[in-house]
Each structure stands twice: as structure tokens, then as C-alpha cells.
Design a protein around this motif. Structure first.
Motif, PDB file in Angstrom:
ATOM      1  N   TRP A  32       3.221   6.267  -2.209  1.00 60.55           N
ATOM      2  CA  TRP A  32       4.248   7.013  -2.230  1.00 60.55           C
ATOM      3  C   TRP A  32       4.484   7.148  -3.722  1.00 60.55           C
ATOM      4  CZ3 TRP A  32       9.430   6.629  -4.056  1.00 60.55           C
ATOM      5  CH2 TRP A  32      10.335   7.582  -3.680  1.00 60.55           C
ATOM      6  N   ALA A  33       4.156   6.326  -4.757  1.00 56.80           N
ATOM      7  CA  ALA A  33       4.640   6.626  -6.065  1.00 56.80           C
ATOM      8  C   ALA A  33       3.671   7.306  -6.958  1.00 56.80           C
ATOM      9  CB  ALA A  33       5.356   5.089  -6.583  1.00 56.80           C
ATOM     10  N   ALA A  34       2.628   7.153  -6.385  1.00 60.95           N
ATOM     11  CA  ALA A  34       1.526   7.803  -7.373  1.00 60.95           C
ATOM     12  C   ALA A  34       1.695   8.994  -7.512  1.00 60.95           C
ATOM     13  CB  ALA A  34       0.053   7.088  -6.455  1.00 60.95           C
ATOM     14  N   ASN A  35       1.950   9.897  -6.641  1.00 61.20           N
ATOM     15  CA  ASN A  35       1.951  11.312  -6.940  1.00 61.20           C
ATOM     16  C   ASN A  35       3.279  11.981  -6.236  1.00 61.20           C
ATOM     17  OD1 ASN A  35      -1.083  12.116  -7.561  1.00 61.20           O
ATOM     18  ND2 ASN A  35      -1.146  10.515  -5.704  1.00 61.20           N
ATOM     19  N   ARG A  36       4.317  11.508  -7.143  1.00 58.77           N
ATOM     20  CA  ARG A  36       5.712  11.837  -6.727  1.00 58.77           C
ATOM     21  C   ARG A  36       5.905  13.335  -6.824  1.00 58.77           C
ATOM     22  NH1 ARG A  36       8.026  10.934  -3.719  1.00 58.77           N
ATOM     23  NH2 ARG A  36       9.853  11.499  -4.363  1.00 58.77           N
TER      24      ARG A  36
ATOM     25  N   ALA B 107       0.760  -1.294   0.102  1.00 62.99           N
ATOM     26  CA  ALA B 107      -0.002   0.039  -0.001  1.00 62.99           C
ATOM     27  C   ALA B 107       0.840   1.221  -0.126  1.00 62.99           C
ATOM     28  CB  ALA B 107      -0.850  -0.044   1.323  1.00 62.99           C
ATOM     29  N   PHE B 108       1.780   1.167   0.924  1.00 64.07           N
ATOM     30  CA  PHE B 108       2.635   2.738   0.869  1.00 64.07           C
ATOM     31  C   PHE B 108       3.243   2.564  -0.456  1.00 64.07           C
ATOM     32  CE2 PHE B 108       6.726   4.708   1.827  1.00 64.07           C
ATOM     33  CZ  PHE B 108       6.227   5.934   2.407  1.00 64.07           C
TER      34      PHE B 108
ATOM     35  N   VAL C  84      11.313   5.969   4.571  1.00 62.28           N
ATOM     36  CA  VAL C  84      10.849   5.616   3.143  1.00 62.28           C
ATOM     37  C   VAL C  84      11.657   4.471   2.823  1.00 62.28           C
ATOM     38  CG1 VAL C  84      10.673   6.515   0.762  1.00 62.28           C
ATOM     39  CG2 VAL C  84       9.983   8.225   2.644  1.00 62.28           C
ATOM     40  N   PHE C  85      12.801   4.468   2.867  1.00 62.30           N
ATOM     41  CA  PHE C  85      13.698   3.429   2.543  1.00 62.30           C
ATOM     42  C   PHE C  85      13.281   2.114   3.019  1.00 62.30           C
ATOM     43  CE2 PHE C  85      17.508   0.652   2.837  1.00 62.30           C
ATOM     44  CZ  PHE C  85      18.007   0.731   1.726  1.00 62.30           C
ATOM     45  N   VAL C  86      12.911   1.904   4.471  1.00 64.79           N
ATOM     46  CA  VAL C  86      12.726   0.725   4.972  1.00 64.79           C
ATOM     47  C   VAL C  86      11.167   0.379   4.457  1.00 64.79           C
ATOM     48  CG1 VAL C  86      11.910  -0.552   6.949  1.00 64.79           C
ATOM     49  CG2 VAL C  86      14.166   0.832   6.818  1.00 64.79           C
ATOM     50  N   ALA C  87      10.172   1.623   4.424  1.00 62.87           N
ATOM     51  CA  ALA C  87       8.944   1.072   4.192  1.00 62.87           C
ATOM     52  C   ALA C  87       8.299   0.754   2.841  1.00 62.87           C
ATOM     53  CB  ALA C  87       8.087   2.343   4.553  1.00 62.87           C
ATOM     54  N   ARG C  88       9.356   0.923   1.865  1.00 60.15           N
ATOM     55  CA  ARG C  88       8.924   0.582   0.526  1.00 60.15           C
ATOM     56  C   ARG C  88       9.538  -0.945   0.230  1.00 60.15           C
ATOM     57  NH1 ARG C  88      11.951   3.646  -3.247  1.00 60.15           N
ATOM     58  NH2 ARG C  88      10.650   3.031  -4.749  1.00 60.15           N
ATOM     59  N   GLY C  89       9.999  -1.605   0.929  1.00 65.92           N
ATOM     60  CA  GLY C  89      10.339  -2.987   0.569  1.00 65.92           C
ATOM     61  C   GLY C  89      10.227  -4.145   1.732  1.00 65.92           C
ATOM     62  N   PRO C  90      10.635  -5.037   1.553  1.00 63.11           N
ATOM     63  CA  PRO C  90      10.663  -6.294   2.585  1.00 63.11           C
ATOM     64  C   PRO C  90      11.632  -5.981   3.792  1.00 63.11           C
ATOM     65  CG  PRO C  90      12.154  -6.977   0.599  1.00 63.11           C
ATOM     66  CD  PRO C  90      11.436  -5.525   0.132  1.00 63.11           C
TER      67      PRO C  90
END
Length: 286
Positions: free
Chosen positions: A145-149, A140-141, A161-167
Motif C-alpha cells: 500500500w505504501a510503495a506506490n501511494r 505485505a499489505f 485499509v485502516f484495519v489491514a495496515r496494522g495489528p
């Protein structure tokens, strides 16, 4: 306890900690719902205000923060990233520490459940719940995050952001579960285990944040004249040499190598902590 007790362990764990399950489910659903609201409702207001502003004779003003789009998305990223601290606190305090301190665990061990099987159930059930919830949050994040950069100020290298965007989000949660378990088995008291678990995970995260830029080789660019790097580059060092200018940086394409290396490190810590927890349990129940 009957001979079917081991088969009922997962349900027992869920029933015993149903309040925590409800809180975790509400947390995940709330953050996802908030992201959906921001990207389906709030963003329309932002775009409409931008269009109105562009038509005004007096020009445009900064409307993004006023309409509460960028900052709330950042808050969601922060909560997604650092949610592992709550996992460490819950594991060290309630999931393992409280049962060891109160003697509930020893009671279970005398009624047909071996210590190893008890601990396995205590780890596997929360691990599945955490993995499912964290994976949903990450997906979801990433989309939000990418929808309206163009409306966001957060860079991909920002810590949350670095952690929340991946595994890595999942890895930190599982590591917190393992570290909290090990700490509780070593201390056998809920509150001290809670505090030490949170401190240990916080320290691990701080160390990896400071070492993050060195987890993958950076690129260096030199030129006789000043130059600009892409806006999405993570600038590490720049300056002048005797013959020109230089910059050391990570391009946006380095996100996944950096992220996956950190994820692997955190998972390795989780595996070691889990193995150590079972070793401590065997020694103390032999």
C-alpha cells in the motif's frame, strides 16, 4: 485414549482440520503473491504507460484503473480486513459447533482429555496459525500500500485499509475465534452457531467503524479565511463560524493512536469471550 493423549491434542486438532489449514495457507499465500505481482510486475506497466502518456502530444488519460493496479490492491485490503468473518463462521460451525453437535467432544472428554484442556487446544492451535497468517498479510499489505501511494486512491481512514495496515487485523481474527467458540458452546449446534458468530462479529465491526473517529481526540483548526487541510487528513467536520472558518480532523499521525485503541478494544472483547467460553464449558460439564 492413553495418558499421552493431552500431548497429542495439538497434532489432533491440526489433523482434524487440515483442510481448513490448507485453505487458510492458500488464502494468505495467494494474497501475498497477488501483492508481489502488483508491485513488481503490474506497477512497471503502469509507470511505462504513464511515461508514454506524458510524451504524447494529446496529453494523458486515466490509465491506473485500466491497468488494474489500484482496484486489486483495494480488493486485497478488503479481504485482509474482513477475513475475520470467515474465521467466525469456521469456529462456530466446524471447529467447535460441529464437534459439540455430533458428540465428538464428549467422546474425547471420556478418554483422558479434560474439557478445559480440549477447549484450550481448540483455541491455542488456531490462534497461533491465525496470528502468523494475519501478521504476514499485514506486513505485505503495508509494504504494498505504501510503495506506490501516487497510484492509489485509498485513504488511510478507509475502513478496510485502516484495519489491514496494522495489528487490528490479528485482533479481529482472534476475537472471531473467541466469539465463535462462545457462541458454539451456548448453542451447541453448528449452523445456528455459524450464523450468530458471523452476525456478532459483523455487528462489533460496524459499531467500531462508526465510533472510530471518536477513539482519539481530533484536532480543530480555525481561521478567518477559507483554508485547505493536508490531503492525508481525515476530515470529520468543517464549516463557518461567526468569525471565520473551522475544520475538525484527524491528521495522518493519528492513525496509530486510533488503530491501537481499536485493537485494544477488540482484544478485550476476545479475552472476555474466551473467559465466558471456559465458564460456560465448566458449568455444562460439571
Amino acid at each position: 485414549m492413553s495418558t499421552t493423549a493431552p500431548a497429542r491434542l495439538p497434532r489432533t486438532v491440526l489433523r482434524l482440520h487440515r483442510t481448513a489449514l490448507i485453505v487458510w495457507s492458500a488464502f494468505v499465500a495467494g494474497l501475498i503473491g497477488w501483492l508481489v505481482w502488483l508491485n513488481e510486475i503490474t506497477v512497471d506497466a503502469v509507470r511505462a504507460a504513464e511515461a508514454e502518456c506524458s510524451r504524447a502530444l494529446w496529453g494523458c488519460i486515466d490509465i491506473i484503473e485500466h491497468l488494474d493496479y489500484s482496484e486489486p490492491t483495494g480488493y486485497i485490503g478488503t479481504l485482509t480486513c474482513y477475513g475475520f468473518l470467515a474465521v467466525a463462521a469456521f469456529t462456530g460451525g466446524a471447529l467447535i459447533g460441529r464437534e459439540l453437535e455430533s458428540g465428538t467432544a464428549r467422546l474425547a472428554w471420556t478418554q483422558g482429555v479434560t474439557p478445559a484442556r480440549w477447549l484450550a487446544a481448540k483455541l491455542i492451535v488456531p490462534a497461533l496459525v491465525l496470528t502468523a497468517g494475519c501478521a504476514a498479510l499485514v506486513l505485505a499489505f503495508r509494504r504494498g500500500w505504501a510503495a506506490n501511494r501516487d497510484l492509489m486512491g485509498d485513504h488511510w481512514a478507509f475502513a478496510d485499509v485502516f484495519v489491514a495496515r496494522g495489528p487490528a487485523t490479528v485482533a479481529y481474527a482472534l476475537c472471531a475465534l473467541a466469539v465463535g467458540t462462545l457462541t458454539a458452546l451456548l448453542l451447541r449446534r453448528a449452523l445456528p452457531a455459524l450464523a450468530v458468530s458471523v452476525a456478532a462479529m459483523g455487528l462489533l465491526n460496524v459499531v467500531l467503524e462508526r465510533c472510530r473517529a471518536r477513539l482519539w481526540p481530533a484536532e480543530t483548526r480555525t481561521a478567518p479565511k477559507p483554508f485547505e487541510l493536508p490531503d492525508d487528513a481525515w476530515r470529520l467536520e468543517w464549516g463557518r463560524t461567526g468569525t471565520g472558518h473551522y475544520a475538525t480532523y484527524h491528521p495522518a499521525s493519528h492513525f496509530w493512536p486510533l488503530h491501537l485503541v481499536e485493537t485494544g478494544i477488540v482484544l478485550a472483547v476476545a479475552v472476555l469471550a474466551t473467559a465466558a467460553a471456559f465458564a460456560v464449558l465448566r458449568r455444562r460439564t460439571a
